[in-house]
Design a protein around this motif. Structure first.
Motif, PDB file in Angstrom:
ATOM      1  N   PHE A  82       0.855  -1.187   0.000  1.00  0.00           N
ATOM      2  CA  PHE A  82       0.000   0.000   0.000  1.00  0.00           C
ATOM      3  C   PHE A  82       0.893   1.240   0.000  1.00  0.00           C
ATOM      4  O   PHE A  82       2.041   1.176   0.416  1.00  0.00           O
ATOM      5  CB  PHE A  82      -0.925  -0.013   1.225  1.00  0.00           C
ATOM      6  CG  PHE A  82      -0.208  -0.012   2.535  1.00  0.00           C
ATOM      7  CD1 PHE A  82       0.032   1.179   3.207  1.00  0.00           C
ATOM      8  CD2 PHE A  82       0.258  -1.200   3.086  1.00  0.00           C
ATOM      9  CE1 PHE A  82       0.711   1.180   4.414  1.00  0.00           C
ATOM     10  CE2 PHE A  82       0.948  -1.204   4.290  1.00  0.00           C
ATOM     11  CZ  PHE A  82       1.169  -0.004   4.964  1.00  0.00           C
ATOM     12  N   PRO A  83       0.355   2.357  -0.467  1.00  0.00           N
ATOM     13  CA  PRO A  83       1.209   3.543  -0.554  1.00  0.00           C
ATOM     14  C   PRO A  83       1.495   4.151   0.813  1.00  0.00           C
ATOM     15  O   PRO A  83       0.599   4.274   1.647  1.00  0.00           O
ATOM     16  CB  PRO A  83       0.399   4.519  -1.426  1.00  0.00           C
ATOM     17  CG  PRO A  83      -0.999   4.011  -1.438  1.00  0.00           C
ATOM     18  CD  PRO A  83      -0.994   2.587  -0.985  1.00  0.00           C
ATOM     19  N   PHE A  84       2.738   4.515   1.064  1.00  0.00           N
ATOM     20  CA  PHE A  84       3.155   5.160   2.309  1.00  0.00           C
ATOM     21  C   PHE A  84       3.535   6.601   1.987  1.00  0.00           C
ATOM     22  O   PHE A  84       4.359   6.858   1.108  1.00  0.00           O
ATOM     23  CB  PHE A  84       4.362   4.429   2.896  1.00  0.00           C
ATOM     24  CG  PHE A  84       5.019   5.179   4.031  1.00  0.00           C
ATOM     25  CD1 PHE A  84       4.445   5.175   5.300  1.00  0.00           C
ATOM     26  CD2 PHE A  84       6.193   5.886   3.829  1.00  0.00           C
ATOM     27  CE1 PHE A  84       5.042   5.866   6.341  1.00  0.00           C
ATOM     28  CE2 PHE A  84       6.800   6.580   4.874  1.00  0.00           C
ATOM     29  CZ  PHE A  84       6.215   6.559   6.131  1.00  0.00           C
ATOM     30  N   ASN A  85       2.930   7.533   2.693  1.00  0.00           N
ATOM     31  CA  ASN A  85       3.179   8.936   2.417  1.00  0.00           C
ATOM     32  C   ASN A  85       4.430   9.431   3.126  1.00  0.00           C
ATOM     33  O   ASN A  85       4.658   9.102   4.290  1.00  0.00           O
ATOM     34  CB  ASN A  85       1.973   9.759   2.848  1.00  0.00           C
ATOM     35  CG  ASN A  85       1.996  11.109   2.188  1.00  0.00           C
ATOM     36  OD1 ASN A  85       2.861  11.921   2.488  1.00  0.00           O
ATOM     37  ND2 ASN A  85       1.078  11.345   1.268  1.00  0.00           N
ATOM     38  N   LEU A  86       5.251  10.198   2.423  1.00  0.00           N
ATOM     39  CA  LEU A  86       6.517  10.674   2.997  1.00  0.00           C
ATOM     40  C   LEU A  86       6.335  11.872   3.915  1.00  0.00           C
ATOM     41  O   LEU A  86       7.298  12.376   4.474  1.00  0.00           O
ATOM     42  CB  LEU A  86       7.501  11.025   1.875  1.00  0.00           C
ATOM     43  CG  LEU A  86       7.992   9.842   1.049  1.00  0.00           C
ATOM     44  CD1 LEU A  86       8.979  10.311  -0.002  1.00  0.00           C
ATOM     45  CD2 LEU A  86       8.650   8.798   1.949  1.00  0.00           C
ATOM     46  N   MET A  87       5.099  12.346   4.052  1.00  0.00           N
ATOM     47  CA  MET A  87       4.892  13.452   4.989  1.00  0.00           C
ATOM     48  C   MET A  87       4.742  12.915   6.404  1.00  0.00           C
ATOM     49  O   MET A  87       4.186  11.843   6.614  1.00  0.00           O
ATOM     50  CB  MET A  87       3.648  14.247   4.593  1.00  0.00           C
ATOM     51  CG  MET A  87       3.834  15.013   3.298  1.00  0.00           C
ATOM     52  SD  MET A  87       2.485  16.166   2.977  1.00  0.00           S
ATOM     53  CE  MET A  87       1.122  15.050   2.740  1.00  0.00           C
ATOM     54  N   PHE A  88       5.227  13.682   7.380  1.00  0.00           N
ATOM     55  CA  PHE A  88       5.016  13.321   8.775  1.00  0.00           C
ATOM     56  C   PHE A  88       3.563  13.627   9.125  1.00  0.00           C
ATOM     57  O   PHE A  88       3.103  14.754   8.977  1.00  0.00           O
ATOM     58  CB  PHE A  88       5.934  14.123   9.688  1.00  0.00           C
ATOM     59  CG  PHE A  88       7.367  13.715   9.606  1.00  0.00           C
ATOM     60  CD1 PHE A  88       7.818  12.598  10.291  1.00  0.00           C
ATOM     61  CD2 PHE A  88       8.266  14.441   8.849  1.00  0.00           C
ATOM     62  CE1 PHE A  88       9.145  12.213  10.219  1.00  0.00           C
ATOM     63  CE2 PHE A  88       9.599  14.065   8.770  1.00  0.00           C
ATOM     64  CZ  PHE A  88      10.042  12.945   9.457  1.00  0.00           C
ATOM     65  N   LYS A  89       2.879  12.614   9.604  1.00  0.00           N
ATOM     66  CA  LYS A  89       1.460  12.740   9.899  1.00  0.00           C
ATOM     67  C   LYS A  89       1.298  12.945  11.391  1.00  0.00           C
ATOM     68  O   LYS A  89       2.029  12.368  12.189  1.00  0.00           O
ATOM     69  CB  LYS A  89       0.782  11.431   9.483  1.00  0.00           C
ATOM     70  CG  LYS A  89      -0.718  11.471   9.404  1.00  0.00           C
ATOM     71  CD  LYS A  89      -1.194  10.118   8.859  1.00  0.00           C
ATOM     72  CE  LYS A  89      -2.696  10.134   8.576  1.00  0.00           C
ATOM     73  NZ  LYS A  89      -3.078   8.928   7.834  1.00  0.00           N
ATOM     74  N   THR A  90       0.325  13.731  11.751  1.00  0.00           N
ATOM     75  CA  THR A  90      -0.008  13.857  13.167  1.00  0.00           C
ATOM     76  C   THR A  90      -1.487  14.139  13.250  1.00  0.00           C
ATOM     77  O   THR A  90      -2.199  14.064  12.239  1.00  0.00           O
ATOM     78  CB  THR A  90       0.848  14.943  13.853  1.00  0.00           C
ATOM     79  OG1 THR A  90       0.641  14.889  15.261  1.00  0.00           O
ATOM     80  CG2 THR A  90       0.502  16.342  13.353  1.00  0.00           C
ATOM     81  N   SER A  91      -1.952  14.437  14.431  1.00  0.00           N
ATOM     82  CA  SER A  91      -3.369  14.687  14.599  1.00  0.00           C
ATOM     83  C   SER A  91      -3.490  15.998  15.355  1.00  0.00           C
ATOM     84  O   SER A  91      -2.797  16.223  16.336  1.00  0.00           O
ATOM     85  CB  SER A  91      -3.940  13.475  15.333  1.00  0.00           C
ATOM     86  OG  SER A  91      -4.944  13.853  16.200  1.00  0.00           O
ATOM     87  N   ILE A  92      -4.334  16.884  14.818  1.00  0.00           N
ATOM     88  CA  ILE A  92      -4.461  18.219  15.414  1.00  0.00           C
ATOM     89  C   ILE A  92      -5.738  18.270  16.222  1.00  0.00           C
ATOM     90  O   ILE A  92      -6.803  17.890  15.732  1.00  0.00           O
ATOM     91  CB  ILE A  92      -4.484  19.315  14.322  1.00  0.00           C
ATOM     92  CG1 ILE A  92      -3.241  19.210  13.424  1.00  0.00           C
ATOM     93  CG2 ILE A  92      -4.572  20.702  14.943  1.00  0.00           C
ATOM     94  CD1 ILE A  92      -3.212  20.196  12.285  1.00  0.00           C
ATOM     95  N   GLY A  93      -5.651  18.732  17.454  1.00  0.00           N
ATOM     96  CA  GLY A  93      -6.828  18.826  18.302  1.00  0.00           C
ATOM     97  C   GLY A  93      -6.927  17.617  19.201  1.00  0.00           C
ATOM     98  O   GLY A  93      -6.322  16.580  18.934  1.00  0.00           O
ATOM     99  N   PRO A  94      -7.680  17.756  20.274  1.00  0.00           N
ATOM    100  CA  PRO A  94      -7.709  16.698  21.287  1.00  0.00           C
ATOM    101  C   PRO A  94      -8.457  15.457  20.819  1.00  0.00           C
ATOM    102  O   PRO A  94      -8.251  14.373  21.344  1.00  0.00           O
ATOM    103  CB  PRO A  94      -8.437  17.354  22.448  1.00  0.00           C
ATOM    104  CG  PRO A  94      -9.265  18.433  21.828  1.00  0.00           C
ATOM    105  CD  PRO A  94      -8.508  18.914  20.634  1.00  0.00           C
TER     106      PRO A  94
END
Lengths: 706, 706
Positions: free
Chosen positions: B223-235
């Protein structure tokens, strides 16, 4: 009309009570007191706050209000600050800086670098925002930077547990308007303690109040949610990383290299300017609580036994407004006192801490902060981390009240010690004695076999830990006492018995001593300072219409000079281009406004973005080569040969001369900005004009309300 | 010895072939050519590269090698750059800048701001690193910034699928040393195409080669893996965010506010300096491929029909080294050509693009980059995005070869259009005509009922899209033709039929036209530039021992001046402190070295961190108040009254005078740094010394190998 000063005394006393009561509540929560007890204390606190609120309203009286509407409008319209990703719907707690704020921030940082880093030869670093988990585990952030959350098991959605409880109680009360007062009070008491419950208590209460997730299922048990932004570093997705919540850790982990770079000499300071990130649950107050922010942090490493500072005498006489712990709990009043006295009397713990407080005050004054809106508030004992020696926050008064903008903390040896322990890396400095000193030490003799049998591969770690303590009898004495009394004791988590080691108290000639340095940490919230400076710089003057002015001083002003032609005549335009090019050549950011608006209107536009000087090319320029330079706040103008404009502005910006001096060197012309007619004035009139102008523009601004 | 220039010609021709072949391979992969065909093309490419490698080795001949060991040692020892979180084991692809690199970077950015932002009145912004998914979905990063990954279903561990395949084939071949050549070649062909397979093909191959996860189970489908660092914004954890992979998007989404801030005037440029983040699979080459990096990006918005630049004449004569598309595929040789000629001949697409290329070259020269190691390489057609008009990379030669450091791309209207479409926000500028123009337009008449029945709530969107096209007959003509020919056509994804709209071609007087601006984007990799500058600044000189020097020019040097006492005599020290304080007062970063090392040793230490001037307080200072100032590269010294030191250094740093001028204003003393005895020299000798010194130090450095 009531006696204002008496009212103020009452309010101060009340605020002291509030501080004391607040500290008690926090202590009770920390000690895990019964929920009911906490509830009572919280109720008492609320009552005090209500009383204080009423008094504050009374006191506000004639104090001119801060015109938030005009200010907010200016900030957005002139693109100082705008919400991030606005056209895509925006994200709470994220803001972009537009051109004028960018220029202001660059100047603030440049001055910060010169005021702190350059002047003190600090070692500046730039560490990464991406930080591996192990570093923040070591610093304590992974475990302690949390709030309680629950999940809807069906959808996976997360919620803040205490907020759910609060909402459920609101709902219940709203749906039952006839609920008896006593029952209602009972629910409200529970609501007020929402953030003080343990996970188990919260789970019980959520069930009791019938809280269910959007899917209709009951929530998962509550669990801690970390406020750091989490990500994964590397393609495998197995290595947890965080965005740093502060810049300090990068400096701590580099301590050994920094000490080397400083040729092993102590004390010294490292510094860093960069972004920090916190996933705030409820971002608010514009730029004051955001999710991504710029910090400037200094870590001054110092011998814990000698926290004097060589440059302290240069600031000892500087008078600061201090709000000590005792005053917060007692009189509720601040003290004006020189930092020299404050350190001498023990109010401020040590010279190094005091030195940085004074330097911070000087920095704030340098960038143009209103000194009357600055105070240093000491942390109460209950606010401080257990290891900290003393903490003082520089608070800046804005329309949001007193806001913490710079922390000054003596963090003792905590940070270096935890990283040293976690990595098994000695993080110590050496102090060389002028002449060898006799020192009481313990001479140890190990039973290696006994050690080896119990500790196996850790035997060497255990003996090294004991040897380290043995370097000073003072450190080893408690071990010796314990071993003699009970035959065993614990060192670094290992249980030592008397069989393993014997000792002898003896004297040793030592030429140097090793120690873990203490850290004094001034930590600047650059975004908050920037926002406060925007408020402090804003004022309005009554002309034909009310006009907004930003009174940035020439050092920090994003643009230094405006250049305007009085007419769109090509000769005028050519002179404007020539002057602007020369200013740019000297790296002075210049604003050219050739629009056809009236001159007064164009001055007003440049006032709004805080350009301190405006040069106007008029018809006299075409005959005698002179132009006018207008100072923004006084609106006084001088007539200057156009070839000298660049030097005048350059010298003021670089503090090689002052505007006052310029008004003495060149003829002053006074212009009524309504009609635009210049009128030459005599020396006396000139002097008067300058003084009046200054007292109007530069020094009096409407104080923001408390 | 072979004829080097003939060899060079051969190599250039070979490199052109390699470029051509590489482009073909990329095109084949893009077109989804058969794996076998691609394999053959890759094989041919490898053979060419091997040949080129041999030739390069031959050519290296006597060219002095870049002393990587000495350089790397200096970089770490002097704390220019250190691996991040070193004591905790470090993280690949993350580096910290230490004090000298921090100062260098601050100066580089300061000059960048002055050279680009200030001089051109660009609108600088600072947008957040945290970016919500919708923005990067719109820009295309969420979908296109990917590599194929697989998971071990038992452990959840992730792997890059193509790398697994490569490793499996390596293993197979290693374990079967007797494998027939033909079979081996077959496997190797598969291996070389590993990154060109579709997910399905990869899955089949992983199964065929028996690849299994560490747990022993078969991998998940790839499956495709994105080279951007992912995070989650907000609680809530529900709102996906990324760390921006570039700073540009923040400027695009703010386009409307920026245009307003520029009073609606076109063209204009916005700029941003800040961090970008990419989760590189394989970080390498020191600072050249890292996971967190500083960028400086400019978005110059311009009328797509008029890409002239008002300031182009100021740079038209600037000669650049250009490596055009045709030359890369043909002669393999670069051209030296003025940017004026390059634009005129069509080699560079337009004035705006050419203007920025020349300005970039000037910036590089200003910060002290070696001009002989700079070239602009045009993107091949196969390298460019479909919407781009032209792209030129500034490449800098370092010991790693030619490295792309600044991109110059004419991205046409792509970026504004995608954000406009995604947010339904018009992102257009207006050009006002001097006199009204007659324009061919389409006058539309809708059948609202027919539209409403088919499109319901979207009816208005559809009619607005058609009205927009109708503003110019040129735009509407294809729609009209299609509707007449087949009775239907598609507009913005909606199928329109002939019944819905009728039209009339007509003339209209228009006073202005709206258009989506094109974007010309110079994008600077500040970290790569910094690293290249470190390499270009490094040289060694043979003294008693080999000494390292960093020849930073006075504008970018992290420290401007060293101050040294010849003896530890208190009077000498006092004079040192006095001079240092005065320098600091003028914001000149100063390095005081009172250590007891020999003077020559202390000069060498300051040379290593690139301090351009060293002031020495000697015994003459105590009698006549003069000191020596030594220039780093020439090692020439002049004797100057100590009161004038600060002005001399200030004026050189601010380019108000030159060192050459200083050697004319003050007596030159020549010192053999071996023994330290000064010897006054006559004017002739002085002139000679300066010339010699310059040709030794400033202009000749060992060229890094290709």
């Amino acid at each position: 009309m009531e006696d204002m000063s008496k009212l103020q005394d009452e309010l101060d006393a009340l605020n002291a009570k509030i501080t004391k009561q607040g500290a008690e509540v926090r202590q009770m929560k920390k000690d895990g007191a019964a929920a009911e007890k906490i509830g009572e204390a919280v109720n008492a606190l609320q009552a005090l706050k209500l009383e204080a609120g009423t008094l504050t309203e009374k006191l506000k009286g004639d104090e001119p209000d801060f015109n938030r509407k005009a200010f907010d409008d200016l900030i957005i319209r002139k693109m100082f600050v705008v919400p991030s990703f606005e056209i895509h719907g925006g994200v709470k707690g994220l803001f972009d800086l537009g051109p004028p704020a960018c220029g202001l921030k660059a100047a603030m940082i440049d001055l910060w670098r010169k005021h702190f880093v350059l002047t003190e030869n600090m070692l500046e670093m730039e560490c990464t925002c991406l930080t591996p988990e192990v570093v923040l585990k070591t610093s304590g952030h992974v475990d302690r930077f949390t709030d309680l959350m629950v999940k809807d098991p069906a959808t996976g959605e997360c919620f803040r547990a205490d907020k759910l409880l609060e909402d459920a109680i609101d709902d219940l009360i709203e749906k039952n308007p006839t609920m008896p007062t006593e029952e209602k009070e009972d629910h409200l008491r529970t609501q007020r303690q929402a953030d003080a419950f343990s996970p188990g208590e919260l789970d019980t209460l959520l069930t009791k109040y019938g809280c269910k997730g959007p899917s209709g299922e009951a929530y998962s048990p509550s669990f801690p949610f970390n406020l750091m932004f989490k990500t994964s570093i590397g393609p495998e997705g197995t290595s947890v990383g965080f965005l740093r919540p502060e810049t300090a850790q990068g400096l701590f982990v580099n301590f050994r290299r920094l000490l080397d770079a400083n040729a092993g000499k102590m004390p010294f300071a490292a510094a860093q300017i960069g972004n920090g990130f916190r996933n705030e649950i409820a971002p608010r107050s514009g730029l004051l609580r955001v999710r991504e922010f710029c910090m400037g942090e200094i870590e001054h490493f110092v011998d814990p036994n000698d926290k004097s500072h060589a440059n302290f005498p240069t600031v000892a006489d500087k008078v600061l407004v201090l709000f000590g712990r005792d005053d917060q709990l007692g009189s509720g009043k601040t003290k004006k006192i020189s930092i020299g006295e404050a350190v001498k009397s023990g109010l401020v713990n040590n010279e190094t801490l005091g030195y940085f407080m004074a330097r911070t005050q000087l920095y704030m004054e340098k960038i143009g902060m209103n000194p009357e809106c600055l105070r240093f508030r000491q942390h109460l004992a209950t606010e401080m981390a257990h290891y900290a020696a003393d903490c003082w926050d520089l608070e800046i008064k804005s329309s949001y009240g007193w806001v913490e903008c710079v922390g000054h903390a003596d963090r003792a040896c905590y940070d270096l010690e935890v990283h040293s322990k976690a990595t098994n890396t000695p993080m110590v400095a050496t102090v060389k004695f002028d002449k060898p000193q006799e020192m009481e030490v313990a001479k140890l003799k190990f039973d290696r076999k006994a050690l080896g049998m119990v500790f196996k591969k850790d035997a060497r770690t255990v003996s090294a830990a004991l040897e380290a303590l043995a370097e000073s009898w003072k450190d080893f004495e408690p071990i010796a006492t314990a071993l003699e009394a009970s035959g065993k004791t614990t060192v670094d988590g290992f249980e030592i018995t008397k069989e393993m080691v014997s000792w002898e108290k003896t004297m040793k000639k030592v030429h140097e001593a090793k120690f873990t340095p203490s850290v004094v940490e001034p930590s600047f919230g650059m975004g908050r300072i920037l926002y406060s400076l925007l408020e402090h710089s804003f004022y309005q003057r009554d002309m034909d219409e009310q006009r907004n002015v930003m009174k940035f001083n020439p050092q920090v002003a994003p643009q230094k000079c405006a250049v305007l032609p009085i007419s769109s005549n090509p000769e005028c335009n050519a002179a404007v281009d020539e002057i602007a090019a020369e200013l740019m050549q000297s790296d002075l950011a210049t604003r050219v406004d050739k629009s056809t608006a009236a001159l007064g209107r164009r001055y007003a536009r440049s006032d709004e973005v805080g350009v301190p000087f405006a040069v106007t090319v008029d018809f006299e320029t075409l005959t005698d080569g002179t132009v006018t330079i207008r100072e923004r706040d006084s609106m006084v103008q001088v007539r200057v040969p156009k070839k000298e404009v660049c030097n005048v502005v350059f010298d003021i910006v670089h503090q090689r001369t002052t505007w006052e001096q310029v008004t003495k060197n060149y003829p002053v012309v006074q212009v009524d900005e309504g009609d635009g007619t210049p009128a030459e004035k005599g020396a006396d009139a000139r002097a008067k004009t300058v003084v009046e102008a200054n007292s109007r523009g530069r020094f009096s601004r409407p104080a923001p309300k408390k």
